[in-house]
Design a protein around this motif. Structure first.
Motif, PDB file in Angstrom:
ATOM      1  N   ILE A  83      -9.944  10.162  -3.969  1.00  0.00           N
ATOM      2  CA  ILE A  83     -11.002   9.148  -4.201  1.00  0.00           C
ATOM      3  C   ILE A  83     -11.125   8.296  -2.949  1.00  0.00           C
ATOM      4  O   ILE A  83     -12.224   7.993  -2.344  1.00  0.00           O
ATOM      5  CB  ILE A  83     -10.520   8.265  -5.364  1.00  0.00           C
ATOM      6  N   ALA A  84     -10.154   7.961  -2.142  1.00  0.00           N
ATOM      7  CA  ALA A  84     -10.518   7.031  -1.002  1.00  0.00           C
ATOM      8  C   ALA A  84     -11.585   7.586   0.203  1.00  0.00           C
ATOM      9  O   ALA A  84     -12.175   7.194   0.885  1.00  0.00           O
ATOM     10  CB  ALA A  84      -9.128   6.497  -0.535  1.00  0.00           C
ATOM     11  N   ASP A 115      -6.094   2.537  -6.075  1.00  0.00           N
ATOM     12  CA  ASP A 115      -7.450   3.139  -5.860  1.00  0.00           C
ATOM     13  C   ASP A 115      -8.093   3.353  -7.081  1.00  0.00           C
ATOM     14  O   ASP A 115      -9.451   3.693  -7.158  1.00  0.00           O
ATOM     15  CB  ASP A 115      -7.495   4.432  -4.961  1.00  0.00           C
ATOM     16  N   LEU A 116      -7.521   2.933  -8.392  1.00  0.00           N
ATOM     17  CA  LEU A 116      -8.473   3.040  -9.510  1.00  0.00           C
ATOM     18  C   LEU A 116      -9.528   2.065  -9.236  1.00  0.00           C
ATOM     19  O   LEU A 116     -10.717   2.336  -9.662  1.00  0.00           O
ATOM     20  CB  LEU A 116      -7.624   2.879 -10.675  1.00  0.00           C
ATOM     21  N   MET A 117      -9.292   0.811  -8.949  1.00  0.00           N
ATOM     22  CA  MET A 117     -10.172  -0.184  -8.443  1.00  0.00           C
ATOM     23  C   MET A 117      -9.771  -0.555  -7.044  1.00  0.00           C
ATOM     24  O   MET A 117      -8.735  -0.819  -6.603  1.00  0.00           O
ATOM     25  CB  MET A 117     -10.110  -1.328  -9.572  1.00  0.00           C
ATOM     26  N   GLU A 120     -12.031  -5.659  -4.071  1.00  0.00           N
ATOM     27  CA  GLU A 120     -13.096  -6.397  -4.624  1.00  0.00           C
ATOM     28  C   GLU A 120     -13.410  -6.171  -6.164  1.00  0.00           C
ATOM     29  O   GLU A 120     -14.551  -6.822  -6.546  1.00  0.00           O
ATOM     30  CB  GLU A 120     -14.400  -5.828  -3.797  1.00  0.00           C
ATOM     31  N   GLY A 121     -12.539  -5.463  -6.726  1.00  0.00           N
ATOM     32  CA  GLY A 121     -12.896  -5.361  -8.237  1.00  0.00           C
ATOM     33  C   GLY A 121     -13.808  -4.196  -8.713  1.00  0.00           C
ATOM     34  O   GLY A 121     -14.465  -4.155 -10.063  1.00  0.00           O
ATOM     35  N   LYS A 122     -14.310  -3.586  -7.824  1.00  0.00           N
ATOM     36  CA  LYS A 122     -15.096  -2.310  -8.253  1.00  0.00           C
ATOM     37  C   LYS A 122     -14.397  -0.969  -8.492  1.00  0.00           C
ATOM     38  O   LYS A 122     -13.270  -0.820  -7.882  1.00  0.00           O
ATOM     39  CB  LYS A 122     -15.919  -2.034  -6.843  1.00  0.00           C
ATOM     40  N   ALA A 123     -14.684  -0.307  -9.415  1.00  0.00           N
ATOM     41  CA  ALA A 123     -14.191   0.664 -10.177  1.00  0.00           C
ATOM     42  C   ALA A 123     -15.068   2.203  -9.559  1.00  0.00           C
ATOM     43  O   ALA A 123     -15.927   2.247  -9.720  1.00  0.00           O
ATOM     44  CB  ALA A 123     -13.960   0.898 -11.638  1.00  0.00           C
ATOM     45  N   PRO A 333      -3.136   8.830  -3.357  1.00  0.00           N
ATOM     46  CA  PRO A 333      -3.922   8.768  -2.066  1.00  0.00           C
ATOM     47  C   PRO A 333      -3.022   8.652  -1.064  1.00  0.00           C
ATOM     48  O   PRO A 333      -2.008   7.760  -0.791  1.00  0.00           O
ATOM     49  CB  PRO A 333      -4.826   7.545  -2.204  1.00  0.00           C
ATOM     50  N   MET A 334      -3.176   9.428   0.239  1.00  0.00           N
ATOM     51  CA  MET A 334      -2.329   9.497   1.420  1.00  0.00           C
ATOM     52  C   MET A 334      -3.263   8.909   2.583  1.00  0.00           C
ATOM     53  O   MET A 334      -4.473   9.119   2.414  1.00  0.00           O
ATOM     54  CB  MET A 334      -1.631  10.745   1.516  1.00  0.00           C
TER      55      MET A 334
END
Length: 353
Positions: A83-84, A115-117, A120-123, A333-334
């Motif tokens: 995801i990142a 990394d789910l969110m 800044e609070g963005k999903a 995530p790595m």
């Protein structure tokens, strides 16, 4: 064949239902092969009268490169460790969690993952399924004591009888565990070299690098291989087909756990409303039992998992759904630089270098 029968039965039921007129356009879902299964999103079909379009990838790096080169889709199905990287590359649209009916029902152990969110609070990622990559073996040709350790994958006695996925994350999860590392986000250069050396030893035994469940299941069912590093789906498929196979979750070094799900992609040509209809369909608690029973995976929806028969959950290894990271390497995530090194090195290893 059972899965095909289920698909045909579902298609028959849907064709007989009173469905609305199909929309002129539909969304495109970029996915792993097999996830086009209509039983994963019946509510979407019931509402729109049509299936989404599906396009497939073999692993997440392939998907990433194809999207970077301009391939257009509305939704994609990566796993948490990607995801990142995808977000940093500008591929993703943030999710509006107010439009996700099951957002607040995500299992606590998954809802709290990195990394789910963002801060800044963005999903950016909606978890769908989770499971393991685990040692899988033929019980008629392999003794349990011969696979008490993941080092068995490099044991000369299994030369040409091994299969691991053509997937850098699963490969280095295996190697990390084999060298005693359960948190690959802390991997040092020395540990990377040790893990890569182990994969080179495994390569000497590899009969094939599988790209999907069909590859590895057929190879094991035919007797071509005895030992595989595979997903829960593989043993589920084999056992339903009467093949003597089992998984060994209690190896000395453990197993790997992953969480995969859906993201919205920038530049999609479908409608936002259809995107969210699909996302809500795949996280509907009504599909939890099917996901566990037919595929051997856990559902990210906590309410759905709570409703699954306790005996079935125990049989599939999900008796305690809040403890899915025990004795495991979680594919979190790595650092991007380390993952790029893994990608480059795995290609060399597969080529025999």
């Amino acid at each position: 064949m059972k899965r095909l029968g289920e698909r045909l039965a579902l298609a028959g039921l849907l064709s007989c239902a009173a469905l609305p007129v199909a929309a002129a356009d539909t969304i495109t879902v970029f996915d792993w092969a097999g996830y086009e299964d209509p039983a994963f999103h019946p509510a979407y079909v019931a509402k729109h009268g049509t299936e989404p379009e599906f396009s497939f990838f073999g692993d997440e790096e392939e998907a990433f490169q194809k999207l970077r080169s301009g391939f257009k889709a509305d939704l994609a199905h990566p796993c948490s460790q990607s995801i990142a990287k995808w977000r940093e590359a500008g591929l993703l649209e943030p999710l509006d969690t107010a439009k996700l009916t099951a957002w607040n029902d995500i299992l606590p152990g998954i809802a709290g993952m990195k990394d789910l969110m963002t801060a800044e609070g963005k999903a950016w990622f909606l978890p769908f399924e989770w499971g393991n990559t685990v040692l899988t073996y033929r019980t008629d040709t392999v003794k349990p004591e011969d696979v008490a350790s993941l080092r068995a994958f490099a044991d000369p006695k299994f030369k040409d009888r091994v299969s691991i996925g053509d997937n850098v994350d699963d490969a280095y999860a295996l190697a990390s565990l084999a060298i005693g590392l359960k948190d690959w986000t802390t991997m040092t250069e020395a540990q990377f070299a040790e893990a890569s050396a182990f994969l080179r030893d495994v390569h000497k035994n590899v009969r094939l690098y599988w790209t999907d469940n069909t590859d590895v299941s057929q190879a094991m069912a035919s007797g071509e291989i005895d030992l595989a590093w595979a997903w829960n789906e593989t043993v589920t498929t084999l056992q339903k087909d009467g093949v003597p196979a089992a998984i060994k979750k209690d190896t000395k070094e453990g197993l790997s756990t992953w969480v995969c799900g859906y993201v919205r992609l920038k530049g999609g040509e479908g409608t936002e409303a259809q995107d969210y209809d699909f996302l809500n369909a795949v996280t509907d608690p009504a599909i939890s039992t099917y996901l566990v029973d037919a595929w051997g995976y856990g559902h990210a929806n906590g309410k759905g998992m709570a409703a699954v028969d306790a005996k079935l959950l125990a049989e599939k290894g999900y008796a305690d759904v809040d403890a899915f990271v025990d004795n495991t390497l979680f594919q979190a995530p790595m650092p991007t630089q380390m993952r790029q090194k893994m990608i480059a090195e795995f290609e060399k290893i597969k080529a025999g270098y």
